[in-house]
Design a protein around this motif. Structure first.
Motif, PDB file in Angstrom:
ATOM      1  N   GLY A  96       0.799  -1.231   0.000  1.00  0.00           N
ATOM      2  CA  GLY A  96       0.000   0.000   0.000  1.00  0.00           C
ATOM      3  C   GLY A  96       0.826   1.272   0.000  1.00  0.00           C
ATOM      4  O   GLY A  96       0.290   2.362   0.175  1.00  0.00           O
ATOM      5  N   PHE A  97       2.143   1.150  -0.221  1.00  0.00           N
ATOM      6  CA  PHE A  97       3.018   2.327  -0.215  1.00  0.00           C
ATOM      7  C   PHE A  97       3.523   2.558  -1.635  1.00  0.00           C
ATOM      8  O   PHE A  97       4.656   2.202  -1.972  1.00  0.00           O
ATOM      9  N   ASP A  98       2.661   3.141  -2.449  1.00  0.00           N
ATOM     10  CA  ASP A  98       2.942   3.225  -3.886  1.00  0.00           C
ATOM     11  C   ASP A  98       3.936   4.347  -4.190  1.00  0.00           C
ATOM     12  O   ASP A  98       3.692   5.504  -3.851  1.00  0.00           O
ATOM     13  N   ILE A  99       5.027   4.019  -4.843  1.00  0.00           N
ATOM     14  CA  ILE A  99       6.010   5.042  -5.221  1.00  0.00           C
ATOM     15  C   ILE A  99       5.713   5.605  -6.607  1.00  0.00           C
ATOM     16  O   ILE A  99       6.459   6.450  -7.114  1.00  0.00           O
ATOM     17  N   GLY A 100       4.599   5.162  -7.210  1.00  0.00           N
ATOM     18  CA  GLY A 100       4.241   5.677  -8.538  1.00  0.00           C
ATOM     19  C   GLY A 100       5.193   5.139  -9.579  1.00  0.00           C
ATOM     20  O   GLY A 100       5.650   3.997  -9.494  1.00  0.00           O
ATOM     21  N   PRO A 101       5.510   5.966 -10.575  1.00  0.00           N
ATOM     22  CA  PRO A 101       6.351   5.472 -11.674  1.00  0.00           C
ATOM     23  C   PRO A 101       7.850   5.386 -11.332  1.00  0.00           C
ATOM     24  O   PRO A 101       8.647   4.950 -12.158  1.00  0.00           O
ATOM     25  N   LEU A 102       8.225   5.801 -10.134  1.00  0.00           N
ATOM     26  CA  LEU A 102       9.658   5.818  -9.804  1.00  0.00           C
ATOM     27  C   LEU A 102      10.174   4.416  -9.520  1.00  0.00           C
ATOM     28  O   LEU A 102       9.435   3.539  -9.106  1.00  0.00           O
ATOM     29  N   LYS A 103      11.468   4.268  -9.687  1.00  0.00           N
ATOM     30  CA  LYS A 103      12.104   3.000  -9.356  1.00  0.00           C
ATOM     31  C   LYS A 103      12.658   3.088  -7.943  1.00  0.00           C
ATOM     32  O   LYS A 103      13.350   4.040  -7.593  1.00  0.00           O
ATOM     33  N   LEU A 104      12.335   2.089  -7.131  1.00  0.00           N
ATOM     34  CA  LEU A 104      12.846   2.045  -5.758  1.00  0.00           C
ATOM     35  C   LEU A 104      13.771   0.839  -5.618  1.00  0.00           C
ATOM     36  O   LEU A 104      13.442  -0.264  -6.062  1.00  0.00           O
ATOM     37  N   ILE A 105      14.926   1.067  -5.014  1.00  0.00           N
ATOM     38  CA  ILE A 105      15.894  -0.006  -4.802  1.00  0.00           C
ATOM     39  C   ILE A 105      16.172  -0.131  -3.309  1.00  0.00           C
ATOM     40  O   ILE A 105      16.487   0.862  -2.647  1.00  0.00           O
ATOM     41  N   ALA A 106      16.024  -1.355  -2.797  1.00  0.00           N
ATOM     42  CA  ALA A 106      16.340  -1.609  -1.390  1.00  0.00           C
ATOM     43  C   ALA A 106      17.803  -2.045  -1.299  1.00  0.00           C
ATOM     44  O   ALA A 106      18.250  -2.895  -2.065  1.00  0.00           O
ATOM     45  N   VAL A 107      18.538  -1.441  -0.380  1.00  0.00           N
ATOM     46  CA  VAL A 107      19.940  -1.824  -0.148  1.00  0.00           C
ATOM     47  C   VAL A 107      20.052  -2.250   1.311  1.00  0.00           C
ATOM     48  O   VAL A 107      19.509  -1.599   2.206  1.00  0.00           O
ATOM     49  N   GLU A 108      20.737  -3.354   1.520  1.00  0.00           N
ATOM     50  CA  GLU A 108      20.661  -4.004   2.818  1.00  0.00           C
ATOM     51  C   GLU A 108      21.984  -3.926   3.583  1.00  0.00           C
ATOM     52  O   GLU A 108      23.043  -4.247   3.045  1.00  0.00           O
ATOM     53  N   ASN A 109      21.908  -3.505   4.833  1.00  0.00           N
ATOM     54  CA  ASN A 109      23.106  -3.506   5.676  1.00  0.00           C
ATOM     55  C   ASN A 109      23.354  -4.906   6.227  1.00  0.00           C
ATOM     56  O   ASN A 109      22.418  -5.602   6.630  1.00  0.00           O
ATOM     57  N   THR A 110      24.617  -5.283   6.213  1.00  0.00           N
ATOM     58  CA  THR A 110      25.008  -6.605   6.714  1.00  0.00           C
ATOM     59  C   THR A 110      26.179  -6.420   7.681  1.00  0.00           C
ATOM     60  O   THR A 110      26.588  -5.292   7.962  1.00  0.00           O
ATOM     61  N   ASP A 111      26.731  -7.535   8.138  1.00  0.00           N
ATOM     62  CA  ASP A 111      27.904  -7.454   9.016  1.00  0.00           C
ATOM     63  C   ASP A 111      29.076  -6.769   8.305  1.00  0.00           C
ATOM     64  O   ASP A 111      29.928  -6.170   8.958  1.00  0.00           O
ATOM     65  N   ASP A 112      29.115  -6.862   6.979  1.00  0.00           N
ATOM     66  CA  ASP A 112      30.263  -6.340   6.228  1.00  0.00           C
ATOM     67  C   ASP A 112      30.017  -4.996   5.562  1.00  0.00           C
ATOM     68  O   ASP A 112      30.966  -4.310   5.188  1.00  0.00           O
ATOM     69  N   THR A 113      28.755  -4.664   5.343  1.00  0.00           N
ATOM     70  CA  THR A 113      28.460  -3.507   4.495  1.00  0.00           C
ATOM     71  C   THR A 113      27.432  -2.592   5.154  1.00  0.00           C
ATOM     72  O   THR A 113      26.424  -3.067   5.675  1.00  0.00           O
ATOM     73  N   HIS A 114      27.720  -1.296   5.095  1.00  0.00           N
ATOM     74  CA  HIS A 114      26.756  -0.303   5.581  1.00  0.00           C
ATOM     75  C   HIS A 114      26.396   0.611   4.406  1.00  0.00           C
ATOM     76  O   HIS A 114      27.269   1.132   3.722  1.00  0.00           O
ATOM     77  N   ASN A 115      25.095   0.809   4.185  1.00  0.00           N
ATOM     78  CA  ASN A 115      24.619   1.648   3.087  1.00  0.00           C
ATOM     79  C   ASN A 115      24.048   2.958   3.618  1.00  0.00           C
ATOM     80  O   ASN A 115      23.456   2.999   4.696  1.00  0.00           O
ATOM     81  N   MET A 116      24.214   4.011   2.812  1.00  0.00           N
ATOM     82  CA  MET A 116      23.634   5.323   3.136  1.00  0.00           C
ATOM     83  C   MET A 116      23.019   5.887   1.877  1.00  0.00           C
ATOM     84  O   MET A 116      23.515   5.619   0.783  1.00  0.00           O
ATOM     85  N   ILE A 117      21.981   6.711   2.029  1.00  0.00           N
ATOM     86  CA  ILE A 117      21.420   7.372   0.854  1.00  0.00           C
ATOM     87  C   ILE A 117      21.561   8.884   0.954  1.00  0.00           C
ATOM     88  O   ILE A 117      21.613   9.465   2.040  1.00  0.00           O
ATOM     89  N   VAL A 118      21.649   9.501  -0.219  1.00  0.00           N
ATOM     90  CA  VAL A 118      21.806  10.947  -0.317  1.00  0.00           C
ATOM     91  C   VAL A 118      21.198  11.351  -1.654  1.00  0.00           C
ATOM     92  O   VAL A 118      20.943  10.490  -2.509  1.00  0.00           O
ATOM     93  N   CYS A 119      20.926  12.646  -1.813  1.00  0.00           N
ATOM     94  CA  CYS A 119      20.626  13.161  -3.149  1.00  0.00           C
ATOM     95  C   CYS A 119      21.539  14.359  -3.324  1.00  0.00           C
ATOM     96  O   CYS A 119      21.277  15.431  -2.785  1.00  0.00           O
TER      97      CYS A 119
END
Lengths: 213, 120
Positions: free
Chosen positions: A95-118
């Motif tokens: 029920g959380f529609d992003i419309g026509p945009l593409k959404l990418i999930a990036v996952e934090n693990t024991d080895d990797t930490h992700n951050m987002i910015v614009c």
């Protein structure tokens, strides 16, 4: 009591604390907003109800949407796989529609930490987190996050081990990211609702981590 | 600010620049709600683009053409209403004369936002 000012601890419908009363003198840009809105109504392009509905829709989008997605991904391996494959579709299904945009999930693990910015503006996964905080739109965050993510993280109180890989994802007008924070230890027996309460807005931007129970 | 190594790079392309501390992320009210007028600007952006008057690229073009000075001196939603207005005029929603007349009418209604937007 209508003029009782003890209500500052309460949250607005969008889950933020209320701001101080907004009764300063009318500014040029506020005048323009009123004029533009009224002209659009007079020309038959929109209606006051449509504007009010849009505000209500946006107010209903809060980081609790994202927290539900993260908690489900932590609990349900099939949903996790679907989210990592196509986050636009997997969040639309909830029920959380992003419309026509593409959404990418990036996952934090024991080895990797992700951050987002614009870096170019203020693109943000509004369907999951609502409107971006002011600092996300600031020159400092936009400039420095891609240059020195660890010192930016330190300002948010996040210190990662030296050998953790830090990945910074630069959003665009058409492509948004959501960080799936690492599931905290000691949460094995928690329900989705209990898990969702651990997922903060900043943990989904990558400037924080999930709370520990 | 022109980048001597890459003159095509414009001011808004600030990723990788040096800058000061991240502002206000711990300040009380950092997580503030937006004012009604700001929420209305946000709504006008969504509605204006949903009705085909402009795209997010159109919004961005005007924001970027406003330049660095506007970025420093105007608030986020001030810049947005300026851009939305420009895009709506270009898209033929109304004319500059309509706008001038309406803004004069609005500012004559009162001294505060509440007075001036009353009844709308």
């Amino acid at each position: 009591m209508p003029h009782d000012h003890h209500d500052h601890d309460h949250l607005s419908p969008s889950g933020h604390p209320y701001r101080a009363d907004d009764d300063t003198d009318l500014s040029y840009w506020q005048t323009m907003e009123i004029a533009v809105r009224e002209l659009l109504v007079e020309k038959g392009i929109t209606t006051p109800a449509e504007v009010a509905d849009q505000i209500e829709t946006m107010d209903a989008r809060t980081p609790s949407n994202g927290a539900k997605v993260v908690a489900r991904a932590w609990s349900d391996p099939e949903y996790h796989a679907a989210l990592m494959k196509d986050a636009s579709a997997a969040t639309r299904e909830m029920g959380f529609d992003i419309g026509p945009l593409k959404l990418i999930a990036v996952e934090n693990t024991d080895d990797t930490h992700n951050m987002i910015v614009c870096t170019l503006c203020s693109c943000y996964p509004r369907n999951l987190l609502g409107l971006p905080p002011d600092w996300y739109k600031s020159r400092a965050y936009r400039s420095r996050t891609v240059r020195e993510p660890r010192s930016v993280l330190a300002e948010f109180g996040v210190t990662l081990p030296e050998n953790t890989t830090v990945r910074v994802h630069d959003s665009t007008a058409d492509m948004r990211y959501i960080v799936i924070p690492k599931r905290p230890q000691g949460t094995e027996n928690m329900s989705e609702d209990e898990l969702a309460a651990l997922v903060t807005r900043d943990s989904m931007i990558g400037t924080g981590v999930a709370k520990t129970p | 600010m022109l980048d001597p190594k890459n003159p095509a790079r414009r001011w808004h392309d600030m990723g990788g620049d040096t800058a000061g501390p991240i502002p206000d992320m711990d300040a009380p009210g950092e997580d503030h709600d937006f004012s009604l007028w700001e929420k209305r600007v946000d709504a006008l952006m969504i509605i204006g683009s949903a009705k085909g008057y402009f795209t997010v690229d159109g919004l961005r073009r005007v924001l970027e053409d406003m330049g660095e000075d506007a970025f420093e001196k105007m608030t986020y939603y001030e810049r947005w209403i300026a851009s939305i207005n420009q895009n709506l005029i270009e898209g033929g929603a109304y004319t500059t004369a309509d706008l001038a007349e309406k803004m004069a009418e609005v500012s004559a209604r009162g001294k505060t936002y509440g007075d001036a937007s009353a009844g709308s």
